[in-house]
Structure formats: structure tokens, C-alpha cells
Write an enzyme that holds these catalytic residues in place. Structure first.
Site, PDB file in Angstrom:
ATOM      1  N   GLY A 120      -4.208  29.155 -31.193  1.00  0.00           N
ATOM      2  CA  GLY A 120      -4.133  28.295 -32.354  1.00  0.00           C
ATOM      3  C   GLY A 120      -2.830  28.520 -33.097  1.00  0.00           C
ATOM      4  O   GLY A 120      -2.212  29.584 -32.996  1.00  0.00           O
ATOM      5  N   CYS A 121      -2.413  27.517 -33.864  1.00  0.00           N
ATOM      6  CA  CYS A 121      -1.128  27.638 -34.566  1.00  0.00           C
ATOM      7  C   CYS A 121      -1.170  28.748 -35.608  1.00  0.00           C
ATOM      8  O   CYS A 121      -0.363  29.685 -35.544  1.00  0.00           O
ATOM      9  CB  CYS A 121      -0.737  26.297 -35.182  1.00  0.00           C
ATOM     10  SG  CYS A 121      -2.000  25.529 -36.214  1.00  0.00           S
ATOM     11  N   TYR A 122      -2.087  28.678 -36.549  1.00  0.00           N
ATOM     12  CA  TYR A 122      -2.128  29.689 -37.595  1.00  0.00           C
ATOM     13  C   TYR A 122      -2.312  31.120 -37.058  1.00  0.00           C
ATOM     14  O   TYR A 122      -1.606  32.038 -37.487  1.00  0.00           O
ATOM     15  CB  TYR A 122      -3.257  29.392 -38.583  1.00  0.00           C
ATOM     16  CG  TYR A 122      -3.019  28.255 -39.535  1.00  0.00           C
ATOM     17  CD1 TYR A 122      -1.976  28.285 -40.464  1.00  0.00           C
ATOM     18  CD2 TYR A 122      -3.869  27.146 -39.548  1.00  0.00           C
ATOM     19  CE1 TYR A 122      -1.785  27.250 -41.359  1.00  0.00           C
ATOM     20  CE2 TYR A 122      -3.685  26.106 -40.452  1.00  0.00           C
ATOM     21  CZ  TYR A 122      -2.641  26.164 -41.354  1.00  0.00           C
ATOM     22  OH  TYR A 122      -2.456  25.135 -42.250  1.00  0.00           O
TER      23      TYR A 122
END
Length: 321
Positions: A120-122
Site C-alpha cells: 500500500g502507498c501509506y
């Protein structure tokens, strides 16, 4: 002459799929395959395509990604490798976690895997800052971690993108305040934390670019470490990395989120004051680059054993604007 490996992007019309295609389009070491637009939801057409290619990238909502992964697995000896860009398999032990910088052994694990889940990005930035501290024994696994983050609106899916582009969304908005954001299990697992972290994401009125910030009280860490010690540890951990760099924090104490747009780069800075006993670790990267499409291309290179450039062909700050 060796056969050029072929790739099918299932969901190539979405933001992540389009950027993956753009990153791969000029690569002579891979052949991109597509289904006619009017047959993209045809299970038979997708099955036929999966039988013919070496790797499938899933750029789909979670439920659709699970169905597509099951379809690929059902092909037995004809099953392609699968790289899933959704949230569906990120904490599934049957899938390799596609963050090559996670450990020295991770690139080989990704290369050997049949199924890889793109991070995931975060969580990407937070994990890369936290895990080395946990492994070094500096940060206790039950430390009360908080991660405060902001992203451009392209990280929020089609509805959010449409709202911002229609000028109906707020300039800035915190969300996930019910504390059940879907990235938290991934963040906790791969940071090696036993205490559930508090994650506070936000979105702002710009297209792409991300900051993850982790505040730390130095007296709650082990070994009487200073901000300089933390910076040195992280710099040693990522020395020689192609995409992750530890850079000195600016004296002014400011940072903007868009400087790495269009790239697969990630920068870590350690802001802090030893006299105050406080530090803030900050990761800056492109939520569509190292946070999504760039990371997928990096993983694809490992899975197929081919050279790739995970940046956009013309990478520059604010590339999406």
C-alpha cells in the site's frame, strides 16, 4: 533467442494500470498484452489471456482481485505469475510482500514467488522508517506508534479523483478517523509491531505526492539514541538502494510532498532536537510511484528477471499536473 516475457494488466484502464503501462511501454524486455475494451469483463477472454502470458498484474478492487487471482491459480501448469496491486492479499502468508527494501532477502523472495502483493502507498514509507529501528532493538515492538500522512487525491480512487477534479471536494481533509483504515494491518505486520499503530491519513487538493510522518519521543527508545543516531542507522540500512535514500533534514523544518512525482524514489529525513528529546521521521514519495505503479514495475522486474526503469519515461516534479 530467449522469449520476451509477456504481461497482462487486468484493470489497465484505471490510474495505477495506466501508469504501469506507461512505465513499461518502451521497455524492449517485456511484451504488453491487452484484451479488447468490450471484452475486459468477459471471464472467458481473461482466462484465455492468462493462459498465454507470463505475468498478470491485478489493478482491481479487492473482491475483483480475489476472483482474478483465483482464476489464474485455477490454470494449473499454465498459471502465470500474479502481482496484485490491491489490498486483498497484503497480509496473506501465501503471497510474498512486494517491498524489495523490506529486508536484504526480500528481492530474492519476490523473484521466486508465484504470487506477490504490491504494498500500500501509506504503509510503504512508514514501514521503511520503522522496521529498521525495531530490528535494531531501538524501538520496542509495543511502542505507541502514530503515523500522520498526507496524499494527493489520486490515491483515493475514482470517486475521490472525480470529486476533486469537479471542484466539489474540500481543499484538505483528514479521514480514517474511525481507526479502521485498511492499511493498518499491513503497517503493523511488516513494521513488526505488537501494538496496533494509530494511523491518521489526510488528502489535499493536489494530484499526487505523499508524506508519511512518524513522531518519536527519544526517552522511550532504547540506547539513549539521538536524531543523528537514527539517521545514521537508516542511512546504513539503505546504502546502495536503487530507490530509497536517507537525506539530511532541511534546517527550516519544512517539506512539501510533490518533489518526487513521476519517480519511484523515496526519501527519508530525520528531523529532531536531542535537547528536547524528540524526533520526527518523514518519508516523501509519489503515491502513484513508489506507492503504487513504480513499485509494481520494480517488482515485475524481479519476478521476470528483466531490467526495468520504474520511473515514468519523463520523470519530473509535479509530473501529473
Amino acid at each position: 533467442m530467449a522469449k520476451t516475457p509477456s504481461v497482462f494488466i487486468d484493470g489497465e484502464a484505471g490510474t495505477t494500470g495506466l501508469q504501469i503501462r506507461e512505465r513499461l511501454a518502451a521497455n524492449p524486455h517485456v511484451a504488453l498484452r491487452s484484451i479488447a475494451p468490450d471484452r475486459r469483463k468477459d471471464a472467458g477472454a481473461r482466462r484465455e489471456m492468462m493462459e498465454e502470458v507470463d505475468l498478470v498484474i491485478l489493478c482491481l478492487p479487492d473482491d475483483a482481485a480475489k476472483e482474478s487471482a483465483a482464476l489464474a491459480a485455477s490454470l494449473g501448469d499454465k498459471a502465470p505469475k500474479v502481482l496484485d496491486a490491491s489490498t486483498a492479499h497484503r497480509v496473506d502468508s501465501a503471497w510474498a510482500y512486494g517491498l524489495p527494501e523490506l529486508t536484504p532477502a526480500q528481492p530474492a523472495l519476490i523473484a521466486d514467488a508465484q504470487q506477490v502483493s504490491n504494498p500500500g502507498c501509506y504503509p510503504t514509507g512508514a514501514i521503511l522508517m520503522l522496521r529498521p529501528l525495531v530490528e535494531a532493538g531501538i524501538l520496542a515492538t509495543d511502542y505507541p506508534v502514530t503515523v500522520n500522512a498526507v496524499s494527493g487525491y489520486t490515491g483515493g480512487g475514482k470517486a475521490m479523483v472525480n470529486a476533486y477534479e469537479a471542484r466539489t471536494a474540500p481543499d484538505f481533509e483528514m479521514y480514517g478517523l474511525g481507526l479502521h483504515h485498511k492499511h493498518v494491518p499491513e503497517l503493523q505486520q511488516y513494521s513488526l509491531l505488537t501494538r496496533r499503530p494509530i494511523f491518521v491519513p489526510a488528502v489535499a487538493d493536489y494530484a499526487q505526492g505523499m508524506l508519511d510522518a512518524v513522531p518519536l519521543h527519544l526517552d522511550m527508545l532504547k540506547g539513549n539514541v539521538t536524531p543523528a543516531d537514527i539517521e545514521a542507522l537508516l542511512a546504513a540500512r539503505y546504502a546502495g538502494s536503487d530507490y530509497v535514500r536517507v537525506v539530511p533534514a532541511e534546517a527550516g523544518g519544512k517539506i512539501e510532498p510533490q518533489a518526487l512525482n513521476g519517480t519511484n524514489g523515496l526519501e527519508i529525513r530525520v528531523y529532531g532536537d536531542a535537547a528536547l528529546g524528540q524526533a520526527v521521521l518523514v518519508a516523501r514519495f509519489d503515491n502513484l510511484g513508489k506507492g503504487a505503479s513504480g513499485a509494481a514495475v520494480q517488482n515485475l522486474g524481479l519476478m521476470l528477471g528483466i531490467p526495468v526503469n520504474a520511473d515514468l519515461p519523463v520523470a519530473h516534479p509535479h509530473a501529473a499536473e
